[in-house]
Design a protein around this motif. Structure first.
Motif, mmCIF file in Angstrom:
data_model
loop_
_atom_site.group_PDB
_atom_site.id
_atom_site.type_symbol
_atom_site.label_atom_id
_atom_site.label_comp_id
_atom_site.label_asym_id
_atom_site.label_seq_id
_atom_site.Cartn_x
_atom_site.Cartn_y
_atom_site.Cartn_z
ATOM 1 N N UNK A 292 8.544 14.420 -2.980
ATOM 2 C CA UNK A 292 9.660 14.875 -2.140
ATOM 3 C C UNK A 292 10.804 13.866 -2.155
ATOM 4 N N UNK A 293 10.477 12.578 -2.104
ATOM 5 C CA UNK A 293 11.504 11.537 -2.037
ATOM 6 C C UNK A 293 12.041 11.133 -3.405
ATOM 7 N N UNK A 294 11.396 11.605 -4.472
ATOM 8 C CA UNK A 294 11.925 11.381 -5.805
ATOM 9 C C UNK A 294 11.659 10.021 -6.404
ATOM 10 N N UNK A 295 10.496 9.444 -6.166
ATOM 11 C CA UNK A 295 10.143 8.207 -6.848
ATOM 12 C C UNK A 295 8.751 8.347 -7.457
ATOM 13 N N UNK A 296 8.462 7.534 -8.450
ATOM 14 C CA UNK A 296 7.222 7.636 -9.211
ATOM 15 C C UNK A 296 6.189 6.627 -8.735
ATOM 16 N N UNK A 297 4.937 7.083 -8.696
ATOM 17 C CA UNK A 297 3.837 6.168 -8.406
ATOM 18 C C UNK A 297 2.922 6.029 -9.624
ATOM 19 N N UNK A 298 3.457 6.328 -10.803
ATOM 20 C CA UNK A 298 2.670 6.120 -12.012
ATOM 21 C C UNK A 298 2.318 4.646 -12.196
ATOM 22 N N UNK A 299 3.276 3.780 -11.952
ATOM 23 C CA UNK A 299 3.056 2.340 -12.117
ATOM 24 C C UNK A 299 3.346 1.595 -10.824
ATOM 25 N N UNK A 300 3.266 2.274 -9.713
ATOM 26 C CA UNK A 300 3.437 1.661 -8.390
ATOM 27 C C UNK A 300 2.260 2.068 -7.516
ATOM 28 N N UNK A 301 1.802 1.154 -6.714
ATOM 29 C CA UNK A 301 0.663 1.458 -5.857
ATOM 30 C C UNK A 301 0.483 0.393 -4.802
ATOM 31 N N UNK A 302 -0.718 0.335 -4.254
ATOM 32 C CA UNK A 302 -0.998 -0.650 -3.214
ATOM 33 C C UNK A 302 -2.499 -0.835 -3.055
ATOM 34 N N UNK A 303 -2.876 -2.034 -2.704
ATOM 35 C CA UNK A 303 -4.212 -2.312 -2.197
ATOM 36 C C UNK A 303 -4.181 -2.133 -0.689
ATOM 37 N N UNK A 304 -5.328 -1.893 -0.082
ATOM 38 C CA UNK A 304 -5.355 -1.707 1.363
ATOM 39 C C UNK A 304 -6.684 -2.103 1.965
ATOM 40 N N UNK A 305 -6.621 -2.723 3.141
ATOM 41 C CA UNK A 305 -7.826 -3.107 3.867
ATOM 42 C C UNK A 305 -7.653 -2.701 5.323
ATOM 43 N N UNK A 306 -8.647 -1.995 5.868
ATOM 44 C CA UNK A 306 -8.589 -1.485 7.238
ATOM 45 C C UNK A 306 -9.847 -1.911 7.984
ATOM 46 N N UNK A 307 -9.654 -2.422 9.196
ATOM 47 C CA UNK A 307 -10.772 -2.778 10.058
ATOM 48 C C UNK A 307 -10.683 -1.952 11.341
ATOM 49 N N UNK A 308 -11.814 -1.389 11.741
ATOM 50 C CA UNK A 308 -11.924 -0.663 13.009
ATOM 51 C C UNK A 308 -12.916 -1.407 13.890
ATOM 52 N N UNK A 309 -12.463 -1.770 15.085
ATOM 53 C CA UNK A 309 -13.348 -2.431 16.045
ATOM 54 C C UNK A 309 -13.688 -1.446 17.150
#
Length: 281
Positions: free
Chosen positions: A89-106
């Protein structure tokens, strides 16, 4: 709790934005904490969207408060699909873009951790007589995630002097990278109500040159004597010094969030013991 999020420096004249982002949310007695570390040309947009979508998909999942492993897995997978829609929708590519992520629930007395990529989470004791690592996430890499050099070339700015660290087998985005998945590693642990425990959720700006044991050495005493704000600041300063020593002018973006539990705060019954400190860069 306290958090410090600082932009790194990829070159002498670095025009790129900070690609790290984070969230902290309390829903009743449940605490949610997360850090996302973007990479690639649009990594800042990826991490920005994920810190919005992950809490949403966690708190609206049918397994919320019941089956945390399934809840967190489904939230990560849903966040990936929403990211793809958002990018289209916003018109950008995630072919070579991304992210790592870490989530903690207490959800006292239980701690639940889900992560993908090299944004890690440490749970440790800050007890004066027993400061030690209780749990630390482990990054997984895979040969199937190491796609052709031409596909990885757009990520050169992210890898910088650390090209060998490409090839994460789990990451958000990165649709050009065959073999990359979004199902998180999940871990659950039990914390006694009297345990003096804290967690550090951080981008690899912290973990690149500091292992978990060293992070406990740097943070536990400072946390015990000075509190979360000073402990986070000390940890980030130590990390930046190591970046300077090993990589010269190059430094990755750095985000560190510290959450301390079972705090004996003055004037508090500890039933809703929330205090947040946003440390300015």
């Amino acid at each position: 709790m306290a958090v410090l999020c600082q932009k790194g420096q990829k070159s002498a004249e670095d025009p790129t934005p900070n690609q790290d982002n984070y969230f902290a949310l309390h829903v009743g007695s449940v605490g949610l904490y997360g850090v996302c570390d973007g990479h690639g040309p649009f990594g800042h947009l990826v991490s920005f969207r994920l810190v919005q979508s992950l809490p949403h998909f966690l708190t609206t999942n049918a397994n919320w408060g019941k089956d945390w492993a399934t809840c967190m897995k489904e939230a990560f997978l849903a966040a990936q699909q929403e990211l793809l829609n958002f990018a289209r929708v916003e018109g950008f590519s995630v072919e070579a873009s991304g992210a790592a992520g870490s989530v903690l629930v207490f959800e006292g007395p239980l701690v639940h951790v889900a992560h993908i990529g090299d944004a890690g989470c440490l749970v440790a004791s800050w007890n004066r007589h027993d400061s030690r690592v209780l749990y630390g996430t482990e990054e997984t890499t895979s040969p199937t995630a190491r796609v052709s050099a031409s596909a990885w070339k757009p990520l050169a700015a992210r890898c910088g002097r650390r090209g060998a660290r490409s090839g994460m087998s789990r990451a958000f985005g990165d649709t050009a990278c065959a073999g990359v998945i979004q199902e998180p590693h999940y871990h659950q642990m039990f914390v006694q109500p009297t345990d003096e425990v804290y967690a550090i959720i951080a981008s690899d700006g912290i973990w690149e040159f500091l292992d978990y044991a060293k992070v406990v050495d740097l943070s536990a005493k400072k946390l015990r004597l000075k509190g979360p704000r000073e402990a986070v600041g000390h940890l980030v300063d130590a990390s930046r010094k190591r970046w300077a020593a090993y990589c010269g002018d190059y430094c990755d973006d750095i985000t560190a969030m510290l959450v301390k539990w079972n705090v004996n705060a003055k004037g508090s019954d500890n039933s809703t013991n929330y205090e947040f400190a946003l440390t300015q860069p």
